[in-house]
Design a protein around this motif. Sequence first.
Motif, PDB file in Angstrom:
ATOM      1  N   GLU A   9       1.000  -1.082   0.022  1.00  0.00           N
ATOM      2  CA  GLU A   9      -0.072   0.111  -0.035  1.00  0.00           C
ATOM      3  C   GLU A   9       0.851   1.233  -0.048  1.00  0.00           C
ATOM      4  OE1 GLU A   9       0.486  -1.344   4.278  1.00  0.00           O
ATOM      5  OE2 GLU A   9       0.082  -2.389   2.298  1.00  0.00           O
TER       6      GLU A   9
ATOM      7  N   ARG B  89       0.967  14.841  -0.464  1.00  0.00           N
ATOM      8  CA  ARG B  89       1.885  14.860   0.420  1.00  0.00           C
ATOM      9  C   ARG B  89       2.543  16.307   1.071  1.00  0.00           C
ATOM     10  NH1 ARG B  89       3.417   9.819   2.068  1.00  0.00           N
ATOM     11  NH2 ARG B  89       2.719   8.273   0.906  1.00  0.00           N
TER      12      ARG B  89
ATOM     13  N   GLU C 282       2.931   4.489  -1.121  1.00  0.00           N
ATOM     14  CA  GLU C 282       2.633   5.181  -1.999  1.00  0.00           C
ATOM     15  C   GLU C 282       3.942   6.132  -2.316  1.00  0.00           C
ATOM     16  OE1 GLU C 282      -0.782   7.781  -1.884  1.00  0.00           O
ATOM     17  OE2 GLU C 282      -1.837   6.268  -1.573  1.00  0.00           O
ATOM     18  N   GLY C 283       4.506   6.085  -3.499  1.00  0.00           N
ATOM     19  CA  GLY C 283       5.811   6.939  -4.084  1.00  0.00           C
ATOM     20  C   GLY C 283       6.792   6.323  -3.932  1.00  0.00           C
TER      21      GLY C 283
END
Length: 208
Positions: free
Chosen positions: A139, A205, A141-142
Amino acid sequence: MTPEEVGARLVALLAPVEATPSVSGGQRFARATVDVPPASWLTAISAARDDAELACDFFDWLSAVDELAEGFDVVAHLWSTRLRHGLLLRTRLPRGAPTVASVVDVYPGAAWHERETHEMFGIDFAGHGELLPLLLPPEFEGHPLRKEFVLASRVAKPWPGAKEPGESEAGGGRRPIRPPGVPAPGEWGPTPTPAGAGRVGEGPRGGT
């Protein structure tokens, strides 16, 4: 073979491709380094392994370097166990679409390294087939080794930067210092980047 001879030999094998030889490091740590176009990446890797004068039969490692606006450098280090010389191969990929051919068919041991580089930098290795998460939870992100990615630990913990001149260990009044690249309070987490403040890293973010 000297590092200069190793680099010159690979350049000769790749002709008429424009490859650029150089030497990294110094003294006993010197390594032949050859920069090749992305389209010739797989050809260069194969030539280094199959040529009798290079005989780079050992795949050491592969990773990447974020060069910001200039893109990403993918770097691989090969070694000849018989001739005792090393070779650094580099290719530069555009930031917008960082894709290069996988070398797993030449060196099966590269599979792990390409998965890690894909996960940490977002670089695709065409033909790999199994670029699945390796070190991070699914899960996540990035890509945390890209330079625009803000590390959460730097926001959550005080920055242990140098004290102001004249301060002692026991003295108080230290001015809070944010590390370079860390957004101001309120710009981290789910709060969107304020309008007009976003450049590299703009998004949910926040921060630049």
